[in-house]
Design a protein around this motif. Structure first.
Motif, PDB file in Angstrom:
ATOM      1  N   ASP A   1       0.744  -1.254   0.000  1.00  0.00           N
ATOM      2  CA  ASP A   1       0.000   0.000   0.000  1.00  0.00           C
ATOM      3  C   ASP A   1       0.777   1.311   0.000  1.00  0.00           C
ATOM      4  O   ASP A   1       0.159   2.372  -0.127  1.00  0.00           O
ATOM      5  N   PRO A   2       2.094   1.338   0.172  1.00  0.00           N
ATOM      6  CA  PRO A   2       2.750   2.648   0.206  1.00  0.00           C
ATOM      7  C   PRO A   2       2.459   3.448  -1.065  1.00  0.00           C
ATOM      8  O   PRO A   2       2.592   2.951  -2.180  1.00  0.00           O
ATOM      9  N   THR A   3       2.041   4.689  -0.880  1.00  0.00           N
ATOM     10  CA  THR A   3       1.680   5.557  -1.995  1.00  0.00           C
ATOM     11  C   THR A   3       2.178   6.967  -1.726  1.00  0.00           C
ATOM     12  O   THR A   3       1.917   7.530  -0.655  1.00  0.00           O
ATOM     13  N   VAL A   4       2.890   7.537  -2.696  1.00  0.00           N
ATOM     14  CA  VAL A   4       3.366   8.911  -2.567  1.00  0.00           C
ATOM     15  C   VAL A   4       2.201   9.853  -2.853  1.00  0.00           C
ATOM     16  O   VAL A   4       1.569   9.769  -3.908  1.00  0.00           O
ATOM     17  N   ILE A   5       1.912  10.737  -1.917  1.00  0.00           N
ATOM     18  CA  ILE A   5       0.855  11.722  -2.140  1.00  0.00           C
ATOM     19  C   ILE A   5       1.431  13.116  -2.400  1.00  0.00           C
ATOM     20  O   ILE A   5       0.718  13.989  -2.882  1.00  0.00           O
ATOM     21  N   LEU A   6       2.711  13.311  -2.078  1.00  0.00           N
ATOM     22  CA  LEU A   6       3.409  14.538  -2.444  1.00  0.00           C
ATOM     23  C   LEU A   6       4.809  14.151  -2.881  1.00  0.00           C
ATOM     24  O   LEU A   6       5.617  13.719  -2.060  1.00  0.00           O
ATOM     25  N   PRO A   7       5.123  14.233  -4.177  1.00  0.00           N
ATOM     26  CA  PRO A   7       6.476  13.889  -4.626  1.00  0.00           C
ATOM     27  C   PRO A   7       7.486  14.911  -4.124  1.00  0.00           C
ATOM     28  O   PRO A   7       7.128  15.975  -3.614  1.00  0.00           O
ATOM     29  N   TRP A   8       8.757  14.592  -4.268  1.00  0.00           N
ATOM     30  CA  TRP A   8       9.809  15.494  -3.795  1.00  0.00           C
ATOM     31  C   TRP A   8       9.573  16.915  -4.311  1.00  0.00           C
ATOM     32  O   TRP A   8       9.419  17.139  -5.502  1.00  0.00           O
ATOM     33  N   THR A   9       9.516  17.846  -3.371  1.00  0.00           N
ATOM     34  CA  THR A   9       9.246  19.246  -3.679  1.00  0.00           C
ATOM     35  C   THR A   9      10.215  20.115  -2.898  1.00  0.00           C
ATOM     36  O   THR A   9      10.249  20.056  -1.660  1.00  0.00           O
ATOM     37  N   ALA A  10      10.997  20.930  -3.597  1.00  0.00           N
ATOM     38  CA  ALA A  10      11.917  21.861  -2.947  1.00  0.00           C
ATOM     39  C   ALA A  10      11.130  23.092  -2.502  1.00  0.00           C
ATOM     40  O   ALA A  10      10.515  23.773  -3.328  1.00  0.00           O
ATOM     41  N   VAL A  11      11.161  23.381  -1.209  1.00  0.00           N
ATOM     42  CA  VAL A  11      10.399  24.505  -0.665  1.00  0.00           C
ATOM     43  C   VAL A  11      11.257  25.765  -0.789  1.00  0.00           C
ATOM     44  O   VAL A  11      11.955  26.170   0.140  1.00  0.00           O
ATOM     45  N   THR A  12      11.196  26.380  -1.943  1.00  0.00           N
ATOM     46  CA  THR A  12      12.050  27.521  -2.260  1.00  0.00           C
ATOM     47  C   THR A  12      11.373  28.872  -2.061  1.00  0.00           C
ATOM     48  O   THR A  12      12.029  29.905  -2.149  1.00  0.00           O
TER      49      THR A  12
END
Length: 252
Positions: A83-94
């Motif tokens: 069941d692991p599911t990414v709901i927010l992919p890698w995002t740089a908080v710039t």
């Protein structure tokens, strides 16, 4: 004190100039428990609680204080082995708009179908796999939220030896019983669960367990945990950057 820390971080960034442009300062993967013990109301409290924590003033300041070396965020859900599911992919908080978009995405996330089991060891392995993609980041941190012990797949204590040589830190947010009718029994329940995560899940010399006394407390507990992780990193980064500036080295 924390305002002073922020000022120190800004001064450090000014001193080193373009030294801080090459990498992200932290990759932070957050694994959220959506197993069968988490009902629809609790799921919403968890998702909205993470959004609220990211939107809290101190966490926003910590995330945005050094945009040239941003924090990168990834959020995934876990329960059973499949069941692991990414709901927010890698995002740089710039920038603030990027952070606002992350917060909005979490608040808009709807619950999906998941098996009822709690494969905590595999959830740890899943987070480490995502963090292995972020070798350009100075610190790699995995946060596991959970309200129960593992009952499927490899035991977390058997996964820890795989992770310890990687330099990845695993912290935990343990969620206690949500029923007020339990009264003082909630404290005993969460103490036992915290000890389980302390002994079997967290990894790293500076790792820790944060607790939420029910899903109603999740937002505040998550904010406390993020403040601790991000503030410690900022202070350590500034020390390293200033030292690099003095010695002529360009990497922390």
């Amino acid at each position: 004190m924390r305002i002073g820390c922020a000022a120190i971080a800004l001064c450090g960034a000014v001193i080193v100039g373009d030294i801080a442009q090459a990498a992200c300062r932290q990759a932070l993967a957050l694994g959220l428990d959506v197993s069968g013990s988490v009902d629809a109301r609790e799921y919403r409290l968890q998702m909205d609680g993470l959004a609220a924590a990211l939107d809290s003033p101190k966490v926003r300041q910590a995330l945005l204080i050094l945009p040239g070396t941003p924090v990168e965020l990834l959020v995934y859900e876990w329960s059973g082995p499949e069941d692991p599911t990414v709901i927010l992919p890698w995002t740089a908080v710039t920038s603030a708009p990027v952070l606002d978009a992350v917060i909005g995405a979490l608040r808009a996330t709807e619950r999906r179908q998941a098996t009822p089991g709690t494969a905590l060891g595999l959830a740890m392995r899943e987070g480490v796999a995502h963090l292995s993609e972020k070798s350009n980041c100075w610190k790699l941190t995995l946060d596991i939220s959970g309200d129960g012990k593992s009952n499927l797949g490899p035991r977390p204590v058997d996964i820890k030896p795989e992770i310890e040589p990687t330099g990845i830190t695993i912290n935990a947010l343990v969620i206690g019983a949500d029923a007020p009718a339990l009264g003082d029994l909630r404290q005993a329940e969460i103490s036992g669960l915290s000890a389980y995560f302390q002994n079997n899940v967290i990894v790293g010399s500076d790792s820790f367990v944060e607790t939420a006394l029910g899903f109603e407390d999740y937002a505040e507990a998550m904010a406390r945990k993020l403040e601790r992780e991000l503030e410690t990193l900022i202070l350590g980064q500034v020390d390293g950057l200033v030292s690099a500036h003095k010695t002529g080295h360009t990497h922390p």
